[in-house]
Design a protein around this motif. Structure first.
Motif, PDB file in Angstrom:
ATOM      1  N   TYR A 232      17.684  45.182 -36.602  1.00 34.78           N
ATOM      2  CA  TYR A 232      18.755  46.076 -37.047  1.00 34.78           C
ATOM      3  C   TYR A 232      19.400  45.548 -38.326  1.00 34.78           C
ATOM      4  O   TYR A 232      19.597  46.285 -39.299  1.00 34.78           O
ATOM      5  CB  TYR A 232      19.789  46.217 -35.932  1.00 34.78           C
ATOM      6  CG  TYR A 232      20.972  47.077 -36.290  1.00 34.78           C
ATOM      7  CD1 TYR A 232      20.904  48.462 -36.180  1.00 34.78           C
ATOM      8  CD2 TYR A 232      22.151  46.511 -36.768  1.00 34.78           C
ATOM      9  CE1 TYR A 232      21.984  49.261 -36.516  1.00 34.78           C
ATOM     10  CE2 TYR A 232      23.236  47.300 -37.116  1.00 34.78           C
ATOM     11  CZ  TYR A 232      23.155  48.669 -36.980  1.00 34.78           C
ATOM     12  OH  TYR A 232      24.227  49.452 -37.327  1.00 34.78           O
TER      13      TYR A 232
ATOM     14  N   VAL B 183      15.755  42.670 -31.278  1.00 39.31           N
ATOM     15  CA  VAL B 183      16.202  44.017 -31.669  1.00 39.31           C
ATOM     16  C   VAL B 183      17.394  43.918 -32.604  1.00 39.31           C
ATOM     17  O   VAL B 183      17.507  44.661 -33.582  1.00 39.31           O
ATOM     18  CB  VAL B 183      16.554  44.838 -30.408  1.00 39.31           C
ATOM     19  CG1 VAL B 183      17.164  46.177 -30.790  1.00 39.31           C
ATOM     20  CG2 VAL B 183      15.311  45.052 -29.558  1.00 39.31           C
TER      21      VAL B 183
ATOM     22  N   VAL C  21      25.845  48.311 -31.063  1.00 37.21           N
ATOM     23  CA  VAL C  21      24.382  48.163 -31.067  1.00 37.21           C
ATOM     24  C   VAL C  21      23.912  47.474 -29.791  1.00 37.21           C
ATOM     25  O   VAL C  21      22.930  47.904 -29.157  1.00 37.21           O
ATOM     26  CB  VAL C  21      23.937  47.376 -32.315  1.00 37.21           C
ATOM     27  CG1 VAL C  21      22.450  47.043 -32.242  1.00 37.21           C
ATOM     28  CG2 VAL C  21      24.235  48.160 -33.571  1.00 37.21           C
TER      29      VAL C  21
ATOM     30  N   ARG D   7      24.333  49.980 -26.899  1.00 38.31           N
ATOM     31  CA  ARG D   7      23.482  51.165 -26.942  1.00 38.31           C
ATOM     32  C   ARG D   7      22.006  50.828 -26.755  1.00 38.31           C
ATOM     33  O   ARG D   7      21.298  51.495 -25.995  1.00 38.31           O
ATOM     34  CB  ARG D   7      23.690  51.890 -28.278  1.00 38.31           C
ATOM     35  CG  ARG D   7      22.870  53.169 -28.418  1.00 38.31           C
ATOM     36  CD  ARG D   7      23.133  53.858 -29.734  1.00 38.31           C
ATOM     37  NE  ARG D   7      22.660  53.068 -30.864  1.00 38.31           N
ATOM     38  CZ  ARG D   7      23.462  52.451 -31.731  1.00 38.31           C
ATOM     39  NH1 ARG D   7      24.777  52.496 -31.575  1.00 38.31           N
ATOM     40  NH2 ARG D   7      22.954  51.775 -32.748  1.00 38.31           N
ATOM     41  N   GLU D   8      21.533  49.790 -27.429  1.00 38.90           N
ATOM     42  CA  GLU D   8      20.102  49.501 -27.426  1.00 38.90           C
ATOM     43  C   GLU D   8      19.695  48.423 -26.428  1.00 38.90           C
ATOM     44  O   GLU D   8      18.540  48.400 -25.996  1.00 38.90           O
ATOM     45  CB  GLU D   8      19.660  49.083 -28.835  1.00 38.90           C
ATOM     46  CG  GLU D   8      19.910  50.159 -29.879  1.00 38.90           C
ATOM     47  CD  GLU D   8      19.255  49.830 -31.204  1.00 38.90           C
ATOM     48  OE1 GLU D   8      18.340  48.982 -31.207  1.00 38.90           O
ATOM     49  OE2 GLU D   8      19.657  50.416 -32.227  1.00 38.90           O
ATOM     50  N   LEU D   9      20.610  47.508 -26.095  1.00 41.84           N
ATOM     51  CA  LEU D   9      20.234  46.392 -25.227  1.00 41.84           C
ATOM     52  C   LEU D   9      21.006  46.355 -23.913  1.00 41.84           C
ATOM     53  O   LEU D   9      20.733  45.479 -23.087  1.00 41.84           O
ATOM     54  CB  LEU D   9      20.453  45.062 -25.979  1.00 41.84           C
ATOM     55  CG  LEU D   9      19.634  44.871 -27.255  1.00 41.84           C
ATOM     56  CD1 LEU D   9      19.982  43.546 -27.905  1.00 41.84           C
ATOM     57  CD2 LEU D   9      18.150  44.942 -26.954  1.00 41.84           C
TER      58      LEU D   9
END
Length: 310
Positions: free
Chosen positions: A60, A56, A116, A119-121
């Motif tokens: 990005y 991910v 990042v 938030r995403e992982l």
């Protein structure tokens, strides 16, 4: 599992991966501890799943590169406006972000990466392992020290050399192997030392490593000499040379102490902008890119290892 399911649709395979995650961990005394979250440490699927999970972060940075910094004229335009150019290089959970800009730009990127990941992982950056440094000061990545230096003719070049920590680690292994165990034969010790030297040299062959290899070979030679002298304290140097030397190398029968200095280094190897593998055959045209090749015979190597184990 959602990222795995993007590539694999076979439900049996997905159930097998889920089974690995829920299998639990066998503790020291044989008890099984349940693993409620994450991948078990040392599990066969853990490195692969962690690599897939962190892809991910790759996506990005790839989107930012393709949107803002490709082709080259966009990078030149950003530099004229005082904006940084940057790119991510990652291997498993270890990564480095190369920034063409100021220190404040690097600090801003570090904060952005932390956001990042959170938030995403649902991950956090390790504060003690995350550093900002200049290329002239150098940094360590995957055991290599990458640093820009000035040559004698005034030119500045970037050198990739084995780090002091990596060299100290292999020297410690050799020292531990030759510290005790004089009841063993020289051949048994060579079978233990040679794979350490050969594997370490094969890993660090892609860099400016010749001087380091020569030093490591010298160190291993003297450690073996000390071991032989402890095992045979009454032999003279002439008797030791006649009995354990051959062509100025320590040997027993056909087994010879491996000299890392003989490893051929291969610097600045051109691999092409796109490297075709069996896994990206639908994306990269093999006619315009090379397949990965190894310089040794994998089948023969596995056969030799099997024979030794037998």
């Amino acid at each position: 599992m959602g990222l795995v399911a993007e590539r694999i649709t076979d439900r049996k395979v997905l159930r097998l991966v889920r089974g690995f995650l829920r299998a639990g961990i066998v503790e020291q005394h044989g008890r099984i501890a349940a693993s409620l979250t994450g991948t078990p440490q040392g599990g066969v699927a853990s490195p692969l799943l962690a690599n897939i999970y962190l892809s991910v972060l790759d996506r990005y940075f790839q989107r930012a590169w393709e949107r803002d910094m490709s082709p080259p004229w966009r990078r030149q335009h950003r530099r004229r406006k005082g904006l940084p150019n940057y790119r991510l290089v990652r291997f498993a959970d270890d990564f480095v972000v190369l920034v063409h800009g100021t220190k404040s730009d690097a600090e801003t990127l570090r904060a952005e990466i932390g956001e990042v990941l959170g938030r995403e992982l649902k991950m956090t950056l390790s504060a003690e392992k995350t550093h900002i440094t200049h290329i002239d000061d150098g940094f360590v990545f995957l055991g290599f020290r990458i640093q820009r230096r000035r040559r004698g003719d005034g030119r500045r070049v970037v050198l990739t050399i084995p780090s002091k920590q990596a060299l100290a680690g292999v020297m410690h292994k050799i020292k531990e192997a030759t510290k005790t165990g004089t009841s063993r034969t020289l051949g048994q010790l060579l079978r233990k030392i040679n794979p350490i030297l050969r594997g370490w040299a094969a890993y660090f062959r892609y860099g400016a490593s010749k001087q380091t290899f020569a030093y490591l070979g010298w160190y291993a030679w003297w450690r073996m000499i000390y071991w032989i002298r402890r095992k045979h304290p009454h032999l003279t140097w002439k008797q030791t040379r006649r009995r354990f030397y051959g062509a100025d190398r320590i040997r027993e029968g056909k087994l010879v102490l491996y000299n890392p200095a003989k490893m051929r280094v291969e610097r600045y190897r051109y691999r092409g902008a796109n490297i075709s593998t069996p896994f990206n055959i639908d994306v990269v045209d093999p006619a315009g890119a090379r397949f990965r090749r190894t310089s040794h015979d994998d089948v023969a190597f596995v056969g030799q290892v099997s024979e030794l184990l037998t």
